[in-house]
Design an enzyme around this catalytic site. Structure first.
Site, PDB file in Angstrom:
ATOM      1  N   MET A  21      -4.459  -7.093  -6.429  1.00  0.00           N
ATOM      2  CA  MET A  21      -3.115  -8.283  -7.683  1.00  0.00           C
ATOM      3  C   MET A  21      -4.410  -9.245  -8.273  1.00  0.00           C
ATOM      4  O   MET A  21      -3.957 -10.390  -8.196  1.00  0.00           O
ATOM      5  CB  MET A  21      -2.342  -9.073  -6.204  1.00  0.00           C
ATOM      6  N   ARG A  22      -5.823  -8.838  -8.355  1.00  0.00           N
ATOM      7  CA  ARG A  22      -6.602  -9.167  -8.799  1.00  0.00           C
ATOM      8  C   ARG A  22      -6.862  -8.490 -10.330  1.00  0.00           C
ATOM      9  O   ARG A  22      -7.316  -7.269 -10.840  1.00  0.00           O
ATOM     10  CB  ARG A  22      -8.496  -9.578  -7.996  1.00  0.00           C
ATOM     11  N   HIS A  68       1.874   1.017 -13.184  1.00  0.00           N
ATOM     12  CA  HIS A  68       2.612  -0.061 -13.532  1.00  0.00           C
ATOM     13  C   HIS A  68       3.553   0.135 -13.259  1.00  0.00           C
ATOM     14  O   HIS A  68       4.220   0.823 -14.161  1.00  0.00           O
ATOM     15  CB  HIS A  68       1.430  -0.858 -14.733  1.00  0.00           C
ATOM     16  N   GLY A  82       1.450  -1.234  -0.049  1.00  0.00           N
ATOM     17  CA  GLY A  82      -0.097   0.190   0.391  1.00  0.00           C
ATOM     18  C   GLY A  82       0.542   1.526   0.200  1.00  0.00           C
ATOM     19  O   GLY A  82       0.160   2.402   0.344  1.00  0.00           O
ATOM     20  N   SER A  83       2.180   1.253  -0.616  1.00  0.00           N
ATOM     21  CA  SER A  83       2.713   2.661  -0.151  1.00  0.00           C
ATOM     22  C   SER A  83       1.973   3.370  -1.166  1.00  0.00           C
ATOM     23  O   SER A  83       2.512   4.534  -1.023  1.00  0.00           O
ATOM     24  CB  SER A  83       4.688   2.120  -0.561  1.00  0.00           C
ATOM     25  N   ASN A  84       1.901   3.463  -2.651  1.00  0.00           N
ATOM     26  CA  ASN A  84       1.183   4.024  -2.909  1.00  0.00           C
ATOM     27  C   ASN A  84      -0.301   4.672  -2.986  1.00  0.00           C
ATOM     28  O   ASN A  84      -0.349   6.102  -2.840  1.00  0.00           O
ATOM     29  CB  ASN A  84       0.808   3.340  -5.173  1.00  0.00           C
ATOM     30  N   ASN A 136      -4.890   2.891 -13.142  1.00  0.00           N
ATOM     31  CA  ASN A 136      -3.953   1.652 -12.533  1.00  0.00           C
ATOM     32  C   ASN A 136      -2.043   2.406 -12.341  1.00  0.00           C
ATOM     33  O   ASN A 136      -2.592   3.682 -13.553  1.00  0.00           O
ATOM     34  CB  ASN A 136      -3.328   1.046 -13.359  1.00  0.00           C
TER      35      ASN A 136
HETATM   36  C1  GRF Z   1       3.214  -1.272  -7.233  1.00  0.00           C
HETATM   37  O1  GRF Z   1       5.095  -0.932  -7.894  1.00  0.00           O
HETATM   38  C2  GRF Z   1       2.783  -0.716  -7.954  1.00  0.00           C
HETATM   39  O2  GRF Z   1       3.236  -0.219  -9.886  1.00  0.00           O
HETATM   40  C3  GRF Z   1       1.919  -2.046  -9.181  1.00  0.00           C
HETATM   41  O3  GRF Z   1       2.391  -2.882  -7.248  1.00  0.00           O
HETATM   42  C4  GRF Z   1       2.566  -2.264  -6.705  1.00  0.00           C
HETATM   43  C5  GRF Z   1       2.103  -1.902  -5.649  1.00  0.00           C
HETATM   44  O4  GRF Z   1       2.808  -0.858  -4.883  1.00  0.00           O
HETATM   45  N1  GRF Z   1       0.913  -2.157  -9.243  1.00  0.00           N
HETATM   46  P1  GRF Z   1       2.409  -0.509  -2.936  1.00  0.00           P
HETATM   47  O5  GRF Z   1       1.192  -1.605  -2.835  1.00  0.00           O
HETATM   48  O6  GRF Z   1       1.768  -0.033  -3.641  1.00  0.00           O
HETATM   49  O7  GRF Z   1       3.661  -0.369  -2.562  1.00  0.00           O
END
Ligand code: GRF
Length: 202
Positions: free
Chosen positions: A92-93, A111, A13-15, A109
């Site tokens: 992740m789905r 990526h 969940g860092s984003n 999204n």
């Molecule tokens: C990130 O690298 C994002 O690009 C990908 O999954 C990862 C998620 O990282 N879709 P976080 O959970 O946001 O730390």
């Protein structure tokens, strides 16, 4: 009216955490996170959401015998939140048409590659294995394919000869955090649209 965001995540969940912090600090404007959804009740992102009094919604995909029924349950639960934008952030789905068609041009999204290269899982490892000199990240609208939707923003990083998947992932993640927030701020301020299948910014 602030745009109402749903964050979908499955892990770290860092984003998401960064998006939340940038909303609080005013770097992202006109936005509020109204729900954090996960298929994984133990996701670190969910722990952060709870600790920060953000509403969470958990639906375990393992309780459904197919993807569409799972996605229909998500759509049914989300309807009361009146969502303007769904931000996939380490979710992740695979998202089926049940969600995409309920939220047309409202699912984005991030990526960790320069799409259309290196779609799917382990994009950073794919980049290392291929031997590219530049890698990066992409924010895109989500369509019916996997990592195939229209590109909104991209950013690049150098790939050095001593980079491995860990160092490259760290470099890309730092750019992801900035790029995703920029895209969300554009959307929430009505400066980002998908018109006739073309991304229009500004
Ligand atoms: C990130 O690298 C994002 O690009 C990908 O999954 C990862 C998620 O990282 N879709 P976080 O959970 O946001 O730390």
């Amino acid at each position: 009216m602030k745009k109402r965001l749903a964050i979908f995540l499955s892990g770290r969940g860092s984003n998401f955490i960064n998006i939340h912090k940038q909303i609080l600090s005013g770097e992202i404007t006109n936005a509020e996170i109204v729900v954090v959804f996960s298929n994984n009740k133990d996701a670190e992102g969910i722990v952060y959401a709870k600790n920060n009094n953000l509403p969470t919604l958990i639906i375990d995909h393992k309780k459904f015998d197919d993807r569409k029924k799972f996605d229909q349950a998500i759509v049914d639960e989300l309807s009361s939140y009146k969502i303007d934008l769904i931000c996939l952030a380490g979710y992740m789905r695979i998202v089926s048409e049940i969600i995409i068609d309920s939220y047309v041009s409202k699912v984005i999204n991030i990526h960790p590659s320069l799409l259309p290269s290196f779609k799917g899982m382990n994009a950073q490892q794919q980049a290392i294995d291929y031997g590219v000199r530049y890698a990066g990240c992409t924010v895109h609208f989500v369509d019916h394919g996997v990592d195939t939707g229209k590109i909104i923003l991209q950013d690049i990083v150098d790939v050095n000869s001593d980079d491995d998947v860990i160092s490259l992932s760290e470099k890309i993640l730092a750019r992801e955090h900035m790029l995703y927030c920029k895209a969300i701020d554009l959307f929430c301020n009505e400066k980002l649209l998908l018109v006739n299948d073309k991304v229009v910014i500004g």
